[in-house]
Write an enzyme that holds these catalytic residues in place. Structure first.
Site, PDB file in Angstrom:
ATOM      1  N   SER A  21       0.664  -1.161   0.083  1.00 18.73           N
ATOM      2  CA  SER A  21       0.071  -0.005   0.242  1.00 18.73           C
ATOM      3  C   SER A  21       0.949   1.016   0.106  1.00 18.73           C
ATOM      4  CB  SER A  21      -0.931   0.130   1.302  1.00 18.73           C
ATOM      5  OG  SER A  21      -1.485   1.239   1.374  1.00 18.73           O
TER       6      SER A  21
ATOM      7  N   TYR B 281      -2.333  -0.223  10.095  1.00 22.52           N
ATOM      8  CA  TYR B 281      -2.707  -0.803   8.619  1.00 22.52           C
ATOM      9  C   TYR B 281      -1.459  -0.883   7.874  1.00 22.52           C
ATOM     10  CZ  TYR B 281      -4.035  -1.036   3.728  1.00 22.52           C
ATOM     11  OH  TYR B 281      -4.246  -1.159   2.556  1.00 22.52           O
TER      12      TYR B 281
END
Length: 335
Positions: free
Chosen positions: A127, A152
């Site tokens: 990501s 995350y």
């Protein structure tokens, strides 16, 4: 070629699986169909995949070790595209253990199965969130990414480190993909554009964080898919020029790589909202709010390494991408 696509009922996973099927590849999709967002959308994506005779489906979570091992033993995957994960920066503030279960324990299961299953190439989702507190733009895969701003992001950085360790120890080719704000048809309802469209059509104010001073590198789904399918058969290889005395995070002595997949353009959030208003013909009411914990003010992808590797650069203009996205949204919701 038999490819396992995890997260096949998810946004990116669905599109990648469908493209591989159209290209004549045998695909096994895996997804747990959890309730993080509307399961009906996931089931609608999955129904489209089930229409292909080269598609098989396994319902399981990545952390279901025995089911994952059984799937590898039965189907003997040649390639794995791991797109399943617990996504979302804001949700990680509320349910951190979900991220450890799926993104750490689950990814470990994938790595172990790739190791014992002699998989030719593991491609996995990272990501743009791994860039965290970095402010040097555009973000380059050669940049240090040791300052995550959310759990995350930390789990995605951990995935890159775990994959590198397995590449180094066992020679498994691994490629991590740092996706930048993906949008388009069949997109996730927890992402900004979908939330904005929901609010616009419901006549409710859209929530505009950091008082609108947000910049993102929005990447259209078709560009993501093209990049992924070009990378799948192109197994990562050791870099003969890697210098351990001056290590470049983008390469390695091991068969491990990471790439940015972004549009290489900065789009101001207020401009994107304007495009949505133009496409819908509705002026949005706006609620301006402060920056949310874990968020960053700007993202921007340097995709030079990706272009050099596959001869392709994502380039769908935001104006065209928004038009297509709104057309899909209206059709799907009957607007």
């Amino acid at each position: 070629m038999t490819v396992l696509v995890t997260g096949a009922a998810g946004f990116i996973g669905y599109h990648v699986a469908e493209r591989l099927l159209r290209d004549g590849v045998r695909v096994v999709g895996l997804d747990n169909l959890n309730s993080y967002y509307d399961v009906r959308l996931k089931e609608a994506r999955l129904a489209r995949l089930r229409g292909h005779n080269r598609f098989a489906f396994v319902r399981a979570a990545l952390e279901d070790r025995q089911v994952i091992e059984d799937a590898f033993a039965e189907h003997r995957f040649t390639h794995v595209v791991n797109l399943a994960a617990q996504a979302g920066v804001r949700h990680s503030l509320e349910a951190p253990r979900d991220y450890i279960d799926s993104n750490i324990v689950g990814f470990m299961n994938i790595l172990e199965c790739c190791r014992h299953g002699e998989v030719a190439h593991l491609v996995y989702a990272s990501s743009s969130s791994v860039y965290g507190g970095n402010e040097k733009l555009p973000f380059s895969v050669s940049d240090n990414v040791d300052h995550p701003k959310s759990l995350y992001a930390a789990t995605k950085k951990a995935n890159e480190l775990m994959a590198h360790a397995y590449s180094s120890l066992y020679g498994i080719p691994t490629t991590g993909l740092r996706f930048f704000t993906v949008y388009g048809p069949w997109g996730r309802p927890d992402m900004a554009m979908y939330l904005f469209l929901d609010a616009i059509y419901a006549g409710k104010p859209i929530k505009v964080f950091n008082n609108g001073d947000m910049i993102r590198d929005f990447t259209y789904i078709d560009d993501i898919v093209e990049s992924v399918v070009r990378l799948v058969p192109q197994a990562a290889a050791p870099d003969p020029g890697f210098d351990p005395k001056a290590p470049d995070p983008a390469t390695s002595w091991a068969p491990a790589r990471v790439y940015n997949i972004g549009n290489s353009r900065q789009e101001h959030l207020m401009h994107v909202i304007g495009l949505l208003e133009q496409a819908t013909g509705i002026e949005a009411a706006k609620e301006f709010l402060p920056m949310q914990p874990g968020d960053v003010q700007a993202t921007w992808a340097d995709t030079a390494a990706l272009e050099a590797a596959i001869g392709f650069t994502p380039d769908t203009p935001i104006e065209e991408g928004v038009r297509r996205y709104v057309a899909w949204y209206r059709d799907y919701h009957g607007k």
